[in-house]
Design an enzyme around this catalytic site. Structure first.
Site, mmCIF file in Angstrom:
data_model
loop_
_atom_site.group_PDB
_atom_site.id
_atom_site.type_symbol
_atom_site.label_atom_id
_atom_site.label_comp_id
_atom_site.label_asym_id
_atom_site.label_seq_id
_atom_site.Cartn_x
_atom_site.Cartn_y
_atom_site.Cartn_z
ATOM 1 N N HIS A 193 0.837 -1.203 0.000
ATOM 2 C CA HIS A 193 0.000 0.000 0.000
ATOM 3 C C HIS A 193 0.873 1.255 0.000
ATOM 4 O O HIS A 193 0.684 2.166 -0.831
ATOM 5 C CB HIS A 193 -0.905 -0.014 1.234
ATOM 6 C CG HIS A 193 -1.805 1.173 1.358
ATOM 7 N ND1 HIS A 193 -3.122 1.170 0.968
ATOM 8 C CD2 HIS A 193 -1.571 2.427 1.841
ATOM 9 C CE1 HIS A 193 -3.662 2.357 1.192
ATOM 10 N NE2 HIS A 193 -2.739 3.141 1.724
ATOM 11 N N GLU A 194 1.832 1.310 0.921
ATOM 12 C CA GLU A 194 2.674 2.506 1.013
ATOM 13 C C GLU A 194 3.587 2.644 -0.199
ATOM 14 O O GLU A 194 3.944 3.753 -0.594
ATOM 15 C CB GLU A 194 3.483 2.486 2.309
ATOM 16 C CG GLU A 194 2.650 2.440 3.586
ATOM 17 C CD GLU A 194 1.579 3.525 3.669
ATOM 18 O OE1 GLU A 194 1.748 4.592 3.031
ATOM 19 O OE2 GLU A 194 0.574 3.313 4.367
ATOM 20 N N HIS A 226 1.836 4.729 -2.767
ATOM 21 C CA HIS A 226 2.024 6.166 -2.508
ATOM 22 C C HIS A 226 3.423 6.618 -2.925
ATOM 23 O O HIS A 226 3.600 7.655 -3.568
ATOM 24 C CB HIS A 226 1.845 6.453 -1.014
ATOM 25 C CG HIS A 226 0.433 6.408 -0.532
ATOM 26 N ND1 HIS A 226 -0.581 7.167 -1.086
ATOM 27 C CD2 HIS A 226 -0.141 5.711 0.494
ATOM 28 C CE1 HIS A 226 -1.717 6.939 -0.436
ATOM 29 N NE2 HIS A 226 -1.475 6.051 0.521
ATOM 30 N N GLU A 258 -4.536 7.820 -3.124
ATOM 31 C CA GLU A 258 -5.026 6.538 -2.605
ATOM 32 C C GLU A 258 -5.340 5.563 -3.737
ATOM 33 O O GLU A 258 -5.278 4.348 -3.544
ATOM 34 C CB GLU A 258 -6.256 6.754 -1.723
ATOM 35 C CG GLU A 258 -5.968 7.469 -0.408
ATOM 36 C CD GLU A 258 -5.001 6.734 0.495
ATOM 37 O OE1 GLU A 258 -4.849 5.499 0.346
ATOM 38 O OE2 GLU A 258 -4.379 7.385 1.345
#
Length: 496
Positions: A261-262, A265, A291
């Protein structure tokens, strides 16, 4: 000899503002990963000093003069965005007293450590007083920033998702909820249970796997680093983009998917146009678009049947037998639908329901319809109504997220917008890269990242958020693609 042009002076000034924003981000990263607990009071004063300096630059009369001089200039698209964003930054700064900006920076720095300790102790009452101060300051901030006819919550939301309103979000959530709850009910009635991980998964091994995931997803280690924190996050841009993750030694999914997930980003920030570095045109379009990158990496790519071909081998090499030692069993395990308390660990069917809860509660807090002293009870009542479970401890409920301690009111709904955008982007990516599944199966992400670089990352803020997604996908984004994706995926997994 002629001096610098108004545009050159304006961009130099904007880079100064961006530099102070980056300093604030580094102070927050350090507080989450390195700072000793007794440093909180000093950190609060450091944050307040940076916020005051940033406010002085953003509200400087010279900035207004340059904006006025450039109002009728013939500007290229990037320059036009920089001037328009400069006007927005200046307008908001001149409406906000410097004392309020400094107080917000100070109290949110104090609140992080208070939140950490209250979460560990399991006592909401320890956190409520400082949260009350934050909410009061955010209400005051919203009152200063709100445009004519704009709600207090929408004034805060504008910092995260320009052009979006709480009214429109409520309509989107109203259309999403029936499909999500119906799917959840049908899965519960199916009787199917998914395989589970078995054994221990040591911290060092999980961190090593997280670093390997960084390699596979194209993270530039010369422009970033990985650390452990209470709440996973990504910060920074361009040449300094840092991510954090966390470890559960009984279940590697938390570390794997927090990291992926990170990375979504981080790859966005590392992929922004270097020619516009530290200028608005070279910054992310919105948090909803941000996101979309993290949720695309985490879900449509990272939890795909194809990627499990690569991931099962990586897990086996790191930990040996895991209880889910075949791609099919791993795919089932990482997509198991279970009613749980933690948003960041929620499956795709439940995730947006967690966001809706937070959206409604924080909107009520900002409006004054809910007071901080009643928040824990309101959370628990709403969670019971939405999820059918009683919250056993604040760390599993109202204290689980870092966002409110940081004053990030208006951030939560961007997670659901990111899910909507990511579903649309996944369809478009599949058209652009027809052999995507074959590439995922061998851990080859470069063609997918190249497409995102071209269609999302490099474009920064040249387009408004929804216009950016529409251009990449060929139509206006709606929640239909997300619901179709979830029905197709979980219908097959649970034999619906």
């Amino acid at each position: 000899m002629s001096g610098p042009t108004p545009y050159a002076e304006l961009t130099a000034h904007l880079r100064g503002i961006a530099a102070l924003d980056q300093v604030s981000g580094l102070l927050m990263w350090d507080q989450e990963t390195q700072m000793p607990i007794k440093g909180a009071a000093q950190r609060a004063e450091q944050n307040a000093a940076v916020a005051s300096a940033r406010h002085a630059l953003a509200g400087a009369p010279a900035l207004a003069d340059w904006i006025a001089e450039l109002a009728s200039a013939d500007l290229d698209p990037a320059a036009a965005v920089n001037v328009a964003e400069a006007a927005r930054i200046h307008r908001r700064a001149t409406r906000l007293p410097v004392t309020l900006a400094a107080d917000l920076a100070r109290v949110t720095a104090e609140a992080f450590s208070v939140w950490q300790m209250a979460r560990a102790a399991g006592t909401y009452a320890d956190f409520a007083p400082i949260l009350g101060r934050i909410v009061a300051l955010k209400r005051a901030e919203a009152a200063c920033l709100a445009e004519s006819g704009q709600s207090a919550y929408d004034a805060l939301l504008a910092d995260f998702e320009p052009g979006m309103t709480s009214e429109e979000l409520a309509l989107i959530f109203g259309r999403l909820r029936p499909g999500l709850t119906s799917l959840r009910e049908r899965i519960a009635e199916s009787g199917w249970s998914m395989p589970r991980f078995v054994g221990g998964f040591g911290k060092a091994g999980q961190v090593a796997l997280a670093r390997r995931l960084g390699d596979v997803f194209g993270y530039d280690w010369d422009a970033g680093r990985l650390d452990l924190a209470t709440h996973p996050s990504s910060s920074g841009s361009n040449g300094d983009v840092r991510i954090t993750t966390r470890v559960n030694e009984g279940d590697p999914r938390e570390c794997v998917y927090s990291t992926v997930h990170e990375l979504g980003h981080a790859l966005y920030e590392q992929g922004l146009d270097p020619e516009q570095a530290m200028l608005p045109a070279g910054m992310a379009a919105s948090m909803g678009v941000h996101e979309s990158q993290s949720r695309l990496f985490e879900n449509q790519l990272g939890r795909s049947r194809a990627f499990c071909e690569w991931l099962v081998l990586a897990l086996g090499a790191q930990f040996g037998a895991t209880g889910v030692d075949m791609p099919e069993s791993l795919y089932a395990a990482v997509n198991a639908v279970e009613t749980g308390f933690i948003r960041t660990e929620a499956d795709e069917v439940h995730y947006n329901l967690h966001v809706m809860l937070r959206f409604d509660l924080e909107r009520a807090l900002v409006a004054g319809d809910l007071e901080v002293g009643d928040l824990e009870m309101a959370w628990n009542d709403r969670f019971l109504a939405d999820f059918g479970l009683e919250v056993p401890a604040p760390r599993l409920g109202v204290l689980q997220d870092v966002h409110w301690s940081a004053g990030l009111f208006g951030y939560f709904p961007t997670y659901s917008l990111g899910n909507i955008y990511s579903a649309e982007l996944h369809v478009a990516l599949g058209r652009a890269v027809p052999d995507l599944d074959e590439l995922l199966a061998i851990g080859e992400l470069r063609p997918a990242i190249d497409w995102l670089r071209e269609n999302i990352h490099r474009k920064g803020r040249l387009l408004a958020p929804r216009a950016l997604i529409a251009e990449a996908c060929g139509h206006e984004p709606t929640e239909a693609a997300l619901l179709e994706y979830l029905e197709r995926k979980y219908g097959a997994l649970y034999r619906l």
